[in-house]
Write a protein that holds these residues in place. Structure first.
Motif, mmCIF file in Angstrom:
data_model
loop_
_atom_site.group_PDB
_atom_site.id
_atom_site.type_symbol
_atom_site.label_atom_id
_atom_site.label_comp_id
_atom_site.label_asym_id
_atom_site.label_seq_id
_atom_site.Cartn_x
_atom_site.Cartn_y
_atom_site.Cartn_z
ATOM 1 N N ALA A 163 3.333 -63.966 -33.030
ATOM 2 C CA ALA A 163 2.602 -63.285 -31.949
ATOM 3 C C ALA A 163 1.098 -63.364 -32.199
ATOM 4 O O ALA A 163 0.310 -63.629 -31.280
ATOM 5 C CB ALA A 163 3.051 -61.827 -31.849
ATOM 6 N N GLU A 164 0.688 -63.163 -33.444
ATOM 7 C CA GLU A 164 -0.746 -63.203 -33.731
ATOM 8 C C GLU A 164 -1.290 -64.629 -33.594
ATOM 9 O O GLU A 164 -2.420 -64.829 -33.136
ATOM 10 C CB GLU A 164 -1.030 -62.637 -35.129
ATOM 11 C CG GLU A 164 -0.702 -61.150 -35.214
ATOM 12 C CD GLU A 164 -1.295 -60.441 -36.417
ATOM 13 O OE1 GLU A 164 -1.481 -59.211 -36.341
ATOM 14 O OE2 GLU A 164 -1.582 -61.122 -37.434
ATOM 15 N N THR A 165 -0.497 -65.611 -33.995
ATOM 16 C CA THR A 165 -0.949 -66.998 -33.877
ATOM 17 C C THR A 165 -1.110 -67.378 -32.406
ATOM 18 O O THR A 165 -2.073 -68.057 -32.027
ATOM 19 C CB THR A 165 0.043 -67.932 -34.591
ATOM 20 O OG1 THR A 165 0.121 -67.545 -35.963
ATOM 21 C CG2 THR A 165 -0.407 -69.381 -34.497
ATOM 22 N N ALA A 201 -1.849 -65.351 -30.039
ATOM 23 C CA ALA A 201 -3.046 -64.648 -29.538
ATOM 24 C C ALA A 201 -4.309 -65.110 -30.249
ATOM 25 O O ALA A 201 -5.422 -64.803 -29.816
ATOM 26 C CB ALA A 201 -2.876 -63.143 -29.729
ATOM 27 N N ARG A 202 -4.136 -65.840 -31.348
ATOM 28 C CA ARG A 202 -5.240 -66.302 -32.199
ATOM 29 C C ARG A 202 -6.124 -65.162 -32.692
ATOM 30 O O ARG A 202 -7.337 -65.295 -32.848
ATOM 31 C CB ARG A 202 -6.083 -67.374 -31.477
ATOM 32 C CG ARG A 202 -5.341 -68.728 -31.336
ATOM 33 C CD ARG A 202 -6.277 -69.850 -30.993
ATOM 34 N NE ARG A 202 -5.652 -71.175 -30.848
ATOM 35 C CZ ARG A 202 -5.492 -72.043 -31.834
ATOM 36 N NH1 ARG A 202 -5.856 -71.729 -33.066
ATOM 37 N NH2 ARG A 202 -4.957 -73.223 -31.605
ATOM 38 N N ARG A 203 -5.492 -63.999 -32.983
ATOM 39 C CA ARG A 203 -6.206 -62.874 -33.590
ATOM 40 C C ARG A 203 -5.172 -61.871 -34.093
ATOM 41 O O ARG A 203 -3.997 -61.928 -33.719
ATOM 42 C CB ARG A 203 -7.130 -62.195 -32.582
ATOM 43 C CG ARG A 203 -6.402 -61.525 -31.439
ATOM 44 C CD ARG A 203 -7.376 -60.978 -30.387
ATOM 45 N NE ARG A 203 -6.638 -60.400 -29.268
ATOM 46 C CZ ARG A 203 -6.287 -59.120 -29.197
ATOM 47 N NH1 ARG A 203 -6.579 -58.276 -30.169
ATOM 48 N NH2 ARG A 203 -5.602 -58.669 -28.150
ATOM 49 N N ALA A 204 -5.634 -60.946 -34.942
ATOM 50 C CA ALA A 204 -4.755 -59.897 -35.445
ATOM 51 C C ALA A 204 -4.393 -58.940 -34.314
ATOM 52 O O ALA A 204 -5.247 -58.557 -33.510
ATOM 53 C CB ALA A 204 -5.445 -59.140 -36.582
ATOM 54 N N LEU A 205 -3.109 -58.590 -34.235
ATOM 55 C CA LEU A 205 -2.634 -57.629 -33.237
ATOM 56 C C LEU A 205 -2.138 -56.355 -33.909
ATOM 57 O O LEU A 205 -2.140 -55.292 -33.295
ATOM 58 C CB LEU A 205 -1.486 -58.233 -32.417
ATOM 59 C CG LEU A 205 -1.803 -59.498 -31.629
ATOM 60 C CD1 LEU A 205 -0.529 -60.055 -30.994
ATOM 61 C CD2 LEU A 205 -2.851 -59.215 -30.559
ATOM 62 N N PHE A 206 -1.705 -56.502 -35.158
ATOM 63 C CA PHE A 206 -1.149 -55.343 -35.852
ATOM 64 C C PHE A 206 -2.290 -54.544 -36.476
ATOM 65 O O PHE A 206 -3.392 -55.055 -36.670
ATOM 66 C CB PHE A 206 -0.118 -55.795 -36.889
ATOM 67 C CG PHE A 206 1.145 -56.269 -36.208
ATOM 68 C CD1 PHE A 206 2.281 -55.476 -36.202
ATOM 69 C CD2 PHE A 206 1.170 -57.477 -35.518
ATOM 70 C CE1 PHE A 206 3.430 -55.891 -35.536
ATOM 71 C CE2 PHE A 206 2.312 -57.891 -34.844
ATOM 72 C CZ PHE A 206 3.441 -57.097 -34.858
ATOM 73 N N GLY A 207 -2.002 -53.281 -36.769
ATOM 74 C CA GLY A 207 -3.072 -52.403 -37.212
ATOM 75 C C GLY A 207 -2.872 -51.942 -38.638
ATOM 76 O O GLY A 207 -2.605 -52.743 -39.519
ATOM 77 N N ARG A 208 -3.006 -50.646 -38.850
ATOM 78 C CA ARG A 208 -2.864 -50.124 -40.203
ATOM 79 C C ARG A 208 -1.401 -50.204 -40.638
ATOM 80 O O ARG A 208 -0.481 -50.104 -39.837
ATOM 81 C CB ARG A 208 -3.383 -48.687 -40.272
ATOM 82 C CG ARG A 208 -4.901 -48.607 -40.140
ATOM 83 C CD ARG A 208 -5.430 -47.266 -40.658
ATOM 84 N NE ARG A 208 -6.894 -47.289 -40.688
ATOM 85 C CZ ARG A 208 -7.666 -46.921 -39.666
ATOM 86 N NH1 ARG A 208 -7.127 -46.479 -38.541
ATOM 87 N NH2 ARG A 208 -8.973 -46.985 -39.771
ATOM 88 N N ASP A 229 -2.198 -53.225 -31.578
ATOM 89 C CA ASP A 229 -2.544 -53.618 -30.213
ATOM 90 C C ASP A 229 -1.325 -53.322 -29.328
ATOM 91 O O ASP A 229 -0.179 -53.555 -29.733
ATOM 92 C CB ASP A 229 -2.865 -55.117 -30.202
ATOM 93 C CG ASP A 229 -3.341 -55.591 -28.849
ATOM 94 O OD1 ASP A 229 -4.565 -55.647 -28.650
ATOM 95 O OD2 ASP A 229 -2.474 -55.937 -27.996
ATOM 96 N N PRO A 230 -1.554 -52.776 -28.131
ATOM 97 C CA PRO A 230 -0.397 -52.430 -27.273
ATOM 98 C C PRO A 230 0.594 -53.586 -27.114
ATOM 99 O O PRO A 230 1.807 -53.358 -27.040
ATOM 100 C CB PRO A 230 -1.050 -52.057 -25.943
ATOM 101 C CG PRO A 230 -2.422 -51.571 -26.320
ATOM 102 C CD PRO A 230 -2.831 -52.384 -27.522
ATOM 103 N N SER A 231 0.100 -54.815 -27.126
ATOM 104 C CA SER A 231 1.007 -55.961 -26.939
ATOM 105 C C SER A 231 1.945 -56.153 -28.119
ATOM 106 O O SER A 231 2.923 -56.900 -28.011
ATOM 107 C CB SER A 231 0.188 -57.244 -26.734
ATOM 108 O OG SER A 231 -0.479 -57.599 -27.945
ATOM 109 N N ALA A 232 1.663 -55.489 -29.249
ATOM 110 C CA ALA A 232 2.447 -55.725 -30.466
ATOM 111 C C ALA A 232 3.340 -54.550 -30.839
ATOM 112 O O ALA A 232 4.072 -54.626 -31.824
ATOM 113 C CB ALA A 232 1.504 -56.033 -31.632
ATOM 114 N N ARG A 233 3.317 -53.476 -30.065
ATOM 115 C CA ARG A 233 4.003 -52.253 -30.528
ATOM 116 C C ARG A 233 5.519 -52.390 -30.538
ATOM 117 O O ARG A 233 6.195 -51.639 -31.230
ATOM 118 C CB ARG A 233 3.563 -51.064 -29.681
ATOM 119 C CG ARG A 233 2.144 -50.683 -30.068
ATOM 120 C CD ARG A 233 1.631 -49.401 -29.477
ATOM 121 N NE ARG A 233 0.203 -49.298 -29.843
ATOM 122 C CZ ARG A 233 -0.708 -48.632 -29.157
ATOM 123 N NH1 ARG A 233 -0.380 -47.960 -28.073
ATOM 124 N NH2 ARG A 233 -1.960 -48.615 -29.561
#
Lengths: 496, 496
Positions: free
Chosen positions: A91-93, A95-102, A110-114
């Motif tokens: 998913a992050e690849t 989006a080409r950025r980090a989506l997950f948080g702490r 990120d809402p798209s990753a919950r």
């Protein structure tokens, strides 16, 4: 248009910078002689972020996972490294950025990753029933192909494993090939539920226990004997309020004591017995080995007395104390005949400065044993480096071999130019006596920023490496490793 | 048991040591801003030995081939490198040692390898009719997948290409998408036969010539105009006696003059006309560009006056003379109306110290043009390194842009810490004026032993890089490169 940059990530420095590439290298350069008969596969589970974290205080334990494979064939060594293609990495690849948080706090994603699994699989590789697994304790196992390192996916043992999490430290019983494992927060975040499993050597679920922990804490490792399963809690705790506040999952509470569950392998949920220790015993990260003698269960393990994890804050607001990371090796004896809910503690090896990365001759798991091997900082060596720009510690530069019979210590030293990784013991032959074999450890050369796999005679660590498998690049940070002999004598299965 | 070791290979040092691994890196770290619209694929053909050579005097040109791909997508850059899986590499990998011997001398191969193609494909990448090719002039093209870099195999254009060899420098006619190519030693070792081909943009053979060369020599490059094909011979010669004596294929004979074939693109074999120059003109390795004006054929090219190749010995036994490697840029005018078999020579740019790695805006191939770009050693920079432990030369650290109209030179300098690679011109837009675009070149950082892809404004080279795509490892030595825009405007095909 700007691409990826780690320049704002203070931990991405030197050998702690992510590697970010996957490599295949046929026929590594070798110095010295690979021992005849050393045929098999050395796997390493590593941390390696593809994208900079969204929160600068995020723990490196929350990095993407990658697996390295050094395959030994008649003196030739082939190397391969691959990211674990988790749903999260994919998913992050995309989006080409980090989506997950702490770490382990979905509210910070990120809402798209919950609704996507946070699994990184970045902790421990194990071969069982012909599959390679890489485990992360907050998620189900990640299954991979043991030859190509291609990711198969999250693994629920064909629907047999119903817990939401799975330990990174299952134990393979060398007597049977059974895999014994557990889950904590097994029914979801902050749940006190523990599940304990026994899978046979074909991956079939043989037994299952579901019990409640007295505290919701990080339970990173376990131990087994031929008759018992041992599950210790730690002082790393969590609660719903932390998660609701958007904080990282864990905090260290110095008032929380250690609790240990002793589970008879032939018993039921009601036969589980809890023992209760002190807060100074509540920082057991890894176990060495255990055995049952009569009605006594004996566990040897490195145990610290304070917060071991610099990236998880202290609950009382105090600053991280670097002296807390140094465990001593203790022996805990649980007397099942006694009504006492405490246990007897002896310190086998004190005054160490180091990690809890301890291994032994896995053929002796569950049995009386003599030797263990641990990654430590040899304080006699003048080696000091800035670790991740945040925490100044000496880099672990030695493997100590502990003689649990005599208290003697032998040591493999990397001097002041290299750091080392968790030691992997490999028996010289399937029927070799305990401890007769080799220690494998990846050495990171700070002077050239390159890594090499060092092979030493486990009986003569002080003599230094007998062979060095040299890579033309540095490697990512290893968490744990696994040796699978070519003939697969532990599990009865040979990697394809 | 001993593994692979390059410690006895004197050329395997520093940046000249083989890389030996294949890498995949999604989303490279970037400093600066990738220009908007710079979407496409930058391919590099590289030399990279998997096994140490069997003969210490073997040329690096005889190394295994590898292809790198930097793919640009909206400011993100993905990197991939793969060995070209030639029959030779597969055979040596199976044997886990070098089987091939001296360059282009089958008698020096291991008997098990004498019937295997010596193809390394290590010289030039080109995309044509939807396929990626990497060429080596002693063998047929190697075909690869343009996305995955997986090797398809040796390519004979579905049986249309009957020569045993194929140039590493075919030209794509920007007017038609035709690929114009030739073969020398086309009927086998030491044969004087030349074949010349035109394939249309779908890979269909349109025309074919078979002619004889006046000398069996290395003919590394060619040139095309809208009406003519230009084939120069060089002073690097061979003969059966050399091969029978087990020597490397080439020797430099300073008495051999340059011969140039001018082939009318609409003519037959009988219409080919040979021109004859001097030995001081017989070291043309690469061409810049050519055009036909009336009945004059005009070729611009860097030409040296002595042995350019340190690894190929001089026929008269003299030592390699480092000053021979420096070409000046000459203009040769062939008058087709004249009976004279010589040609007119002008020196456009002299006093250079450098390579023959010259490129231009490929949209202007066959046409009048203004700019060319060449990799050179800027002698004003105090940079000196031991190259391959054998030959002390300054490392090429600058890209010069030559103005063929005014004689002016602009320069991109890498200072004294980096070496550079052949420049790749990329137009800013398909319809941008000549020279408006970017120069891409891989910079090798000797201070950190890492490589990066540097992007500079081709109209402002002196301003330095506008973006740097940083790799966490060094790269192997590039021979030539190729830019394929995302829309494939030159060939009408888009990489899958």
């Amino acid at each position: 248009m700007g691409g990826v940059s780690f320049k704002d990530d203070p931990t991405a420095k030197g050998f702690f910078a992510p590697l970010r590439f996957e490599a295949t290298l046929i026929d590594c350069e070798v110095e010295g002689d690979i021992p005849a008969g050393l045929n098999g596969s050395f796997y390493r589970s590593c941390i390696d972020r593809r994208y900079p974290p969204r929160f600068p205080d995020d723990t490196p334990y929350n990095s993407d996972g990658a697996v390295d494979l050094f395959r030994f064939t008649n003196g030739h060594v082939d190397f391969r490294s691959r990211y674990i293609q988790t749903p999260r990495l994919k998913a992050e690849t995309a989006a080409r950025r980090a989506l997950f948080g702490r770490y382990r706090n979905r509210g910070t994603y990120d809402p798209s990753a919950r609704d996507i699994s946070p699994n990184t699989g970045n902790t421990t590789p194990i071969i069982h029933h012909g599959r390679l697994f890489s485990f992360k304790e907050d998620s189900p196992p990640m299954a991979m192909d043991p030859d190509t390192l291609e990711t198969i996916g999250e693994w629920d043992f064909h629907g047999q494993m119903r817990a939401k999490t799975f330990t990174a430290h299952p134990k393979i019983d060398p007597n049977t090939g059974d895999m014994i494992a557990f889950s904590y927060e097994a029914k979801g975040d902050v749940s006190p539920d523990l599940a304990v499993f026994v899978f046979d050597k074909h991956g079939k679920l043989k037994r299952e226990w579901w019990i409640k922990a007295p505290v919701v804490s990080m339970m990173h490792d376990m131990a087994i004997t031929d008759r018992h399963i041992i599950l210790p809690t730690t002082g790393m705790v969590t609660n719903q309020e932390r998660l609701d506040a958007g904080l990282i999952h864990w905090t260290y509470d110095s008032s929380v004591p250690c609790h240990v569950a002793i589970i008879p392998r032939d018993g039921d949920d009601k036969d589980v017995r809890w023992f209760h220790g002190t807060p100074e015993q509540a920082m057991l990260v890894h176990t060495t080995n255990a055995r049952t003698e009569g009605n006594k269960v004996i566990l040897d393990a490195p145990v610290a007395s304070n917060n071991f994890h610099p990236f998880f804050p202290n609950a009382d607001g105090s600053a991280f104390d670097v002296s807390g990371v140094s465990p001593n090796i203790r022996r805990w004896t649980f007397d099942l005949d006694s009504k006492d809910t405490g246990w007897k503690e002896e310190v086998l090896f004190g005054g160490l400065r180091g990690t809890s990365m301890v291994r032994m001759d896995d053929r002796y798991l569950t049995r009386p044993f003599r030797w263990s091997y641990m990654l430590v900082v040899d304080p006699t060596l003048p080696f000091d480096r800035e670790r991740g720009g945040k925490l100044s510690v000496r880099v672990a530069n030695s493997i100590f071999r502990f003689d649990h019979h005599t208290g003697a210590i032998d040591r493999l030293s990397a001097g002041n130019t290299h750091s080392l990784s968790e030691p992997q013991f490999v028996p010289a032959r399937p029927d070799a006596p305990e401890g007769e074999g080799y220690i494998l450890t990846v050495a990171n050369d700070y002077s050239e920023m390159r890594s090499e796999l060092v092979i030493a005679d486990a009986m003569r660590l002080g003599d230094g490496p007998i062979a060095r498998v040299k890579l033309p690049f540095r490697l990512h940070t290893q968490v744990h490793g696994w040796w699978e002999p070519q003939e697969g004598f532990l599990t009865g299965f040979r990697p394809r």
